[in-house]
Design a protein around this motif. Structure first.
Motif, PDB file in Angstrom:
ATOM      1  N   ASN A 140      20.855 -20.466 -51.907  1.00  0.00           N
ATOM      2  CA  ASN A 140      19.407 -20.338 -51.703  1.00  0.00           C
ATOM      3  C   ASN A 140      18.701 -21.687 -51.606  1.00  0.00           C
ATOM      4  O   ASN A 140      17.472 -21.735 -51.525  1.00  0.00           O
ATOM      5  N   ARG A 184      17.496 -15.600 -43.350  1.00  0.00           N
ATOM      6  CA  ARG A 184      16.188 -15.004 -43.626  1.00  0.00           C
ATOM      7  C   ARG A 184      15.188 -15.527 -42.591  1.00  0.00           C
ATOM      8  O   ARG A 184      15.381 -16.615 -42.043  1.00  0.00           O
ATOM      9  N   ASP A 246      10.555 -12.345 -46.150  1.00  0.00           N
ATOM     10  CA  ASP A 246      11.617 -13.156 -45.533  1.00  0.00           C
ATOM     11  C   ASP A 246      13.028 -12.563 -45.426  1.00  0.00           C
ATOM     12  O   ASP A 246      13.989 -13.322 -45.367  1.00  0.00           O
ATOM     13  N   PRO A 247      13.232 -11.240 -45.378  1.00  0.00           N
ATOM     14  CA  PRO A 247      14.609 -10.771 -45.141  1.00  0.00           C
ATOM     15  C   PRO A 247      15.094 -11.132 -43.734  1.00  0.00           C
ATOM     16  O   PRO A 247      14.326 -11.616 -42.910  1.00  0.00           O
ATOM     17  N   SER A 248      16.362 -10.885 -43.467  1.00  0.00           N
ATOM     18  CA  SER A 248      16.886 -11.081 -42.110  1.00  0.00           C
ATOM     19  C   SER A 248      16.316 -10.000 -41.189  1.00  0.00           C
ATOM     20  O   SER A 248      15.804  -8.977 -41.656  1.00  0.00           O
ATOM     21  N   ASP A 272      20.860 -14.659 -45.479  1.00  0.00           N
ATOM     22  CA  ASP A 272      20.879 -13.338 -46.112  1.00  0.00           C
ATOM     23  C   ASP A 272      22.361 -12.999 -46.201  1.00  0.00           C
ATOM     24  O   ASP A 272      22.929 -12.435 -45.269  1.00  0.00           O
TER      25      ASP A 272
END
Length: 381
Positions: A140, A184, A246-248, A272
């Protein structure tokens, strides 16, 4: 035509229920994924094949995931492929029982079940490994391995295997393979303008998960980080409690965000990323040839996953596009602005580097591993 569709749907439902009621739930799933539930004969044939495989196997391996079987079309989690590959690579000695769609839980609860030996294997995010091997949380770290290629280079490197795997195994896990999904993104709710540079983030209420690292990153690039539980995120975005998330792209589609977004930007900051983990004690209790077969199956499925990434992304983008979502790729200069504002090279990240990697030297080795092209190629958006 409508009647035909209704008849087809009711036949599929009937056959699914019939197989499930007969104790052949995995067979019902396999038949559904194979598109043969509409035919009673084909569904029965699939059920027989699954029953024969299970009967002939020496070992049963339950593999649990948070995703429904059809999800791989836009989110390449590859669970059916893994099942098939393990069964074939072990010459039928292992039969894989799938528990998809969060039946047995998701995320941290699956990690606990694998560790406790309740189930043999599961899919979960890499972040869920962090409590057991804190180094893992470095995925991350913004721009360390945000792009698919850098992530793939890192997790297949000797550095990762030497530094991370012993800690993961000390906690009772065997990492089978790492799943590439996509980085992301920055996704803006309906009515919002596209975010192309960090200056566009000013005043944006950005939904973040519990990760301290992600919260710090979005603060550094100018947003107002707003922690919201995943289950509450769709309503938070709809109501304007949060402006962006911010997810994929694949995750945005799978989890039903397509009708509440306006713009999506590929910033490539953080992956992600997922992993399939196995209970180490169970794995070590298997005969050597079965262990080899499981790991060969994991490697095969990893290859399939890497090749599936662009087509899964293309499907998710096409579906989101139909709903009016606009996509934005960044120029090198724009990307450099994001890296300058929040990238891992900044001194604000030094405490995370020493805490998670153990030392600055150890962190530098991970950077070098991400920088070094490995034997696997994967497509980036």
């Amino acid at each position: 035509m409508d009647n035909e569709k209704q008849n087809l749907a009711s036949a599929e439902r009937r056959n699914f229920l019939k197989l499930s009621a007969g104790g052949a739930f995995t067979a019902a799933l396999v038949a559904g994924a194979g598109g043969v539930l509409w035919s009673s004969e084909a569904a029965a044939q699939t059920a027989k094949e699954e029953k024969d495989r299970e009967k002939a196997a020496d070992h049963i391996m339950t593999v649990a995931t948070a995703y429904v079987l059809g999800a791989s079309r836009s989110y390449p989690i590859m669970q059916l492929d893994l099942k098939e590959n393990i069964q074939n690579a072990t010459n039928g000695k292992v039969y894989v029982k799938l528990a998809p769609g969060g039946q047995l839980g998701a995320g941290g609860s699956l990690v606990q079940k694998v560790q406790g030996g309740t189930i043999q294997a599961a899919q979960h995010s890499l972040s869920n490994f962090a409590p057991f091997a804190s180094t893992v949380d470095l995925i991350n770290m913004p721009y360390l391995c945000g792009s698919n290629q850098r992530f793939t280079n890192l997790v297949h490197s000797d550095t990762w295997k030497n530094e991370v795997h012993p800690k993961v195994e000390a906690a009772g896990f065997k990492a089978l393979f790492y799943v590439v999904i996509d980085p992301r993104v920055v996704a803006v709710r309906q009515g919002g303008d596209a975010i192309l540079t960090p200056s566009d983030m000013s005043g944006v209420k950005f939904r973040v998960p519990g990760s301290k690292m992600l919260q710090q990153y979005y603060r550094m690039v100018g947003a107002n980080p707003t922690p919201v539980a995943w289950g509450e995120t769709p309503s938070a975005i709809k109501q304007g409690v949060a402006d962006a998330l911010d997810p994929s792209v694949g995750a945005l589609f799978v989890f039903g965000f397509k009708d509440i977004l306006s713009n999506v930007t590929f910033t490539q900051a953080v992956p992600d990323s997922q992993v399939y983990s196995c209970n180490l004690e169970w794995f070590n209790s298997m005969p050597a040839d079965v262990q080899d077969g499981i790991m060969w199956a994991a490697e095969m499925t990893s290859h399939q996953n890497l090749s599936k990434v662009p087509s899964a992304r293309a499907y998710a983008m096409a579906e989101l596009n139909k709903a009016g979502v606009q996509f934005h790729s960044l120029s090198d200069d724009q990307l450099a602005e994001w890296k300058d504002a929040g990238g891992y090279q900044r001194s604000e990240w030094d405490p995370f580097k020493t805490e998670l990697a153990g030392s600055m030297e150890a962190f530098d080795k991970l950077v070098e591993a991400a920088d070094t092209q490995g034997k696997y190629y994967v497509h980036d958006a």
